[in-house]
Design an enzyme around this catalytic site. Structure first.
Site, PDB file in Angstrom:
ATOM      1  NE  ARG A   1      -0.113  10.515   9.533  1.00  0.00           N
ATOM      2  CZ  ARG A   1      -0.530   9.513   8.885  1.00  0.00           C
ATOM      3  NH1 ARG A   1      -1.633   8.873   9.205  1.00  0.00           N
ATOM      4  NH2 ARG A   1       0.320   8.727   8.269  1.00  0.00           N
TER       5      ARG A   1
ATOM      6  CB  CYS B   1      -5.650  10.765  10.401  1.00  0.00           C
ATOM      7  SG  CYS B   1      -3.974  10.027  10.621  1.00  0.00           S
TER       8      CYS B   1
ATOM      9  CG  ASP C   1       2.601   1.980   9.292  1.00  0.00           C
ATOM     10  OD1 ASP C   1       2.239   2.816  10.170  1.00  0.00           O
ATOM     11  OD2 ASP C   1       2.705   1.911   8.244  1.00  0.00           O
TER      12      ASP C   1
ATOM     13  CE  LYS D   1      -2.068   1.936   4.000  1.00  0.00           C
ATOM     14  NZ  LYS D   1      -1.685   3.438   3.852  1.00  0.00           N
ATOM     15  CG  ASN D   2       2.592   2.810   3.613  1.00  0.00           C
ATOM     16  OD1 ASN D   2       1.261   3.357   3.360  1.00  0.00           O
ATOM     17  ND2 ASN D   2       2.869   2.927   4.824  1.00  0.00           N
TER      18      ASN D   2
ATOM     19  NE  ARG E   1      -6.780   4.694   4.881  1.00  0.00           N
ATOM     20  CZ  ARG E   1      -5.940   4.839   5.904  1.00  0.00           C
ATOM     21  NH1 ARG E   1      -6.117   4.457   7.214  1.00  0.00           N
ATOM     22  NH2 ARG E   1      -4.798   5.273   5.512  1.00  0.00           N
TER      23      ARG E   1
END
Ligand code: UD1
Length: 443
Positions: free
Chosen positions: A145, A140, A331, A46-47, A424
Site C-alpha cells: 500500500r 498492512c 473487499d 465504513k469506507n 474495524r
C-alpha cells in the site's frame, strides 16, 4: 449549540464493538449448520464514514453525520479529530462534530498506525491549515500500500513534502493550489486525498483516472451539501473548483455495500433467506450479479435488499476477477470465496488489486475447504458438500468475515480469534448474525 463531550472513548452503550487498543482476546464461538433467516438493519459504510469524518477538518461550522457505524476505525477517526482540536460527540448512530477549533497540524504515529486510512487526513489538514506532519502509514496485512500517488498529486498542488525520520513534513506556505492530476491507477485513497486538499484550494483541480467507487460519490455529495463545488464524482474525471469556506451540514452516510455482501454471502452459504434494511441494491453492482449466477434469487425494493438461497440447484460461478469499481470489489473477494467453497463446481478467483489478499485461504482449509493458491494472485476453489468446525485466526478484516461465513456453513463448532480485525469494519457482527438465527457468541 450542543454540549460536546470527549470522544474516541470505547462504547458504553452495550454495543459489541471494542476499540483497537482495548482488544481483549475475545473470540467468536460459532456452531455451524443453521440456515440464516430473518431481517436486519444494515450499518452505514465504513469506507464512506472515514473520509467524511476526515472532511470535517475543512469545516468551521457544525456537522451532523447520521448513519455512522460503531467501529473501532470510526472511533479512531474521531480520536484523530479531537487530537487536531475538534470536538465530537456520538448520539446513537449520529456523530456531531465541531471542527472550528482545529489548530494542530500533526498526527502522531500512535494514531496513524491504528488505521491505514488515516492518510486521508493529510489532504484535509493541508486544505485547512496549509501544513501537516504525519508519520508514514506503512504497509498492512493485505499489501504494501504505497502512497506515491497521494504524494505526487499534493506536490503538483503546491505542497512541499519531505520525509524526516519517518515523518512526512508537508508545507504549502502560500496555500494549496488547484492542479491537473492524472492517476496511473484509480486509487480510492489518493482520489479522496486530492478532493479533500482541493475543496478549499485556490483555483481548480482536475483529477483524471479518478476512482469511481460509490464511497467517492458519497464523499463528494457530503462536501457538495456543505457548499463545495465538485462535479464528475463517480466518473474517471472529477473537477473541483476551490471555495472560500464550507457551511453547516447534516448528512446521512451511505449503506455499507461490503457489509451487505457479507450478510448476503452468509445467508447464501447456509442456504438461507434474509432481508437487509437500509441497503442499496444499485451500489452492490457485480456482487449481486455473482449471487444470481450461483442461482440465488435477489430482490430489491426501496432501500431493502433480500436474498433467497434455498434452491437445491446452486452452482459455483466460473470466475471472479477483482478490480477497481465497477469491477468486482477486492473487499468482497474473501467473502465470496468463503461462499464458493460451499458450492458444487470450480471457481477461479483472480486478485488484481492487492498482493497479499488470500490470507483467509489457509484458515478456510482448516474447515476442509479445497482451495489451491497460485502466486498469491489466483485461487482455485473446488466446492465441497460439507465442512467441519475448526479453531480459526482472523488474518485481516474481510478475511476474518470470510472465516465466520465458512464456520456458519460448516458442521460443528468453530472459534474465530483476532477479533480486532473484524471490529474495524462490522458493527455488532455476532448480534446481527444471531438475529438471523446464526449460533454465534462473543466471549
Ligand atoms: C480503499 C478501501 C479498501 C479497498 C481499496 C480498494 C478505504 C478506507 N479503504 O483502500 O477497503 O480495499 O480502497 O478498493 O476506503 N496504490 C499505489 N500507490 C498509491 C495508492 C495506491 O500503488 O499511491 C495501489 C495500492 O497499493 C493498491 C491499489 O493501488 O494495490 C489500490 O489501492 P487504493 O485504491 O488506494 O486503496 P485504499 O484507498 O488504500
Amino acid at each position: 449549540m450542543r454540549n460536546f463531550v470527549a470522544t474516541g472513548e470505547k462504547p458504553t452503550d452495550g454495543s459489541e464493538v471494542i476499540c483497537n487498543d482495548c482488544e481483549n482476546g475475545q473470540k467468536l464461538y460459532i456452531s455451524g449448520g443453521n440456515k440464516l433467516n430473518g431481517e436486519i438493519e444494515l450499518q452505514g459504510a465504513k469506507n464512506s464514514v472515514l473520509p467524511i469524518i476526515a472532511a470535517t477538518v475543512l469545516m468551521k461550522s457544525q456537522v451532523v453525520l447520521k448513519g455512522c457505524p460503531k467501529l473501532s476505525d470510526s472511533f479512531g477517526a474521531c480520536r484523530i479529530l479531537t487530537h487536531l482540536g475538534a470536538k465530537c460527540a456520538r448520539e446513537g448512530d449520529t456523530i456531531i462534530i465541531d471542527a472550528s477549533g482545529i489548530s494542530v497540524d500533526e498526527i502522531p504515529a500512535s494514531l496513524m498506525k491504528k488505521m491505514r486510512s488515516s492518510i486521508i487526513f493529510l489532504g484535509a489538514v493541508l486544505g485547512r491549515l496549509g501544513t501537516c506532519r504525519v508519520s508514514m502509514p506503512g504497509g498492512c496485512e493485505i499489501g504494501e500500500r504505497p502512497i506515491d500517488m497521494h504524494v505526487h498529486a499534493l506536490e503538483a498542488m503546491g505542497v512541499d513534502i519531505k520525509t524526516q525520520n519517518g515523518i512526512m513534513v508537508c508545507d504549502a506556505p502560500s496555500g494549496v493550489t488547484g492542479a491537473q492530476v492524472t492517476l496511473y491507477f484509480p486509487s480510492v485513497g489518493a482520489t479522496e486525498n486530492i478532493i479533500l486538499a482541493a475543496v478549499l484550494a485556490d483555483g481548480t483541480t482536475e483529477i483524471k483516472g479518478a476512482a469511481k467507487e460509490p464511497e467517492i460519490v458519497d464523499l463528494a455529495n457530503f462536501l457538495i451539501a456543505a457548499g463545495a463545488k465538485i462535479s464528475g464524482a463517480g466518473s474517471d474525471k472529477i473537477v473541483i473548483h476551490g471555495v472560500q469556506t464550507l457551511h453547516e451540514v447534516e448528512y446521512r452516510v451511505m449503506p455499507d455495500r461490503i457489509a451487505a455482501a457479507t450478510y448476503l454471502a452468509a445467508a447464501a452459504a447456509t442456504r438461507g433467506s434474509i432481508v437487509l434494511r437500509n441497503a442499496s441494491f444499485g451500489d452492490l453492482g457485480l456482487i449481486c450479479d455473482v449471487f444470481k449466477q450461483t442461482g440465488c434469487k435477489l430482490y430489491a425494493y426501496d432501500n431493502i435488499v433480500a436474498i433467497n438461497a434455498e434452491s437445491k440447484n446452486l452452482a459455483a460461478p466460473d470466475e471472479i476477477r477483482t478490480g477497481p469499481f465497477p469491477a468486482f470489489p477486492t473487499d468482497a473477494q474473501p467473502i465470496m470465496l468463503a461462499y464458493s467453497v460451499t458450492l458444487p463446481g470450480t471457481t477461479v478467483f483472480y486478485e488484481t488489486v492487492f498482493e497479499n489478499r488470500f490470507m483467509h485461504v489457509p484458515e478456510l482449509r482448516k474447515l476442509g475447504a479445497d482451495v489451491k493458491l497460485f502466486d498469491n494472485k489466483t485461487a482455485v476453489v473446488t466446492g465441497k458438500k460439507r465442512m467441519s468446525g475448526a479453531a480459526l485466526d482472523s488474518p485481516d478484516l474481510r478475511g476474518g468475515a470470510a472465516l465466520v461465513i465458512g464456520a456458519l456453513a460448516a458442521d460443528g463448532n468453530s472459534t474465530v480469534s483476532n477479533l480486532q480485525h473484524i471490529d474495524r469494519g462490522y458493527e455488532n457482527f455476532a448480534e446481527n448474525l444471531r438475529k438471523l438465527g446464526g449460533n454465534v457468541y462473543r466471549k
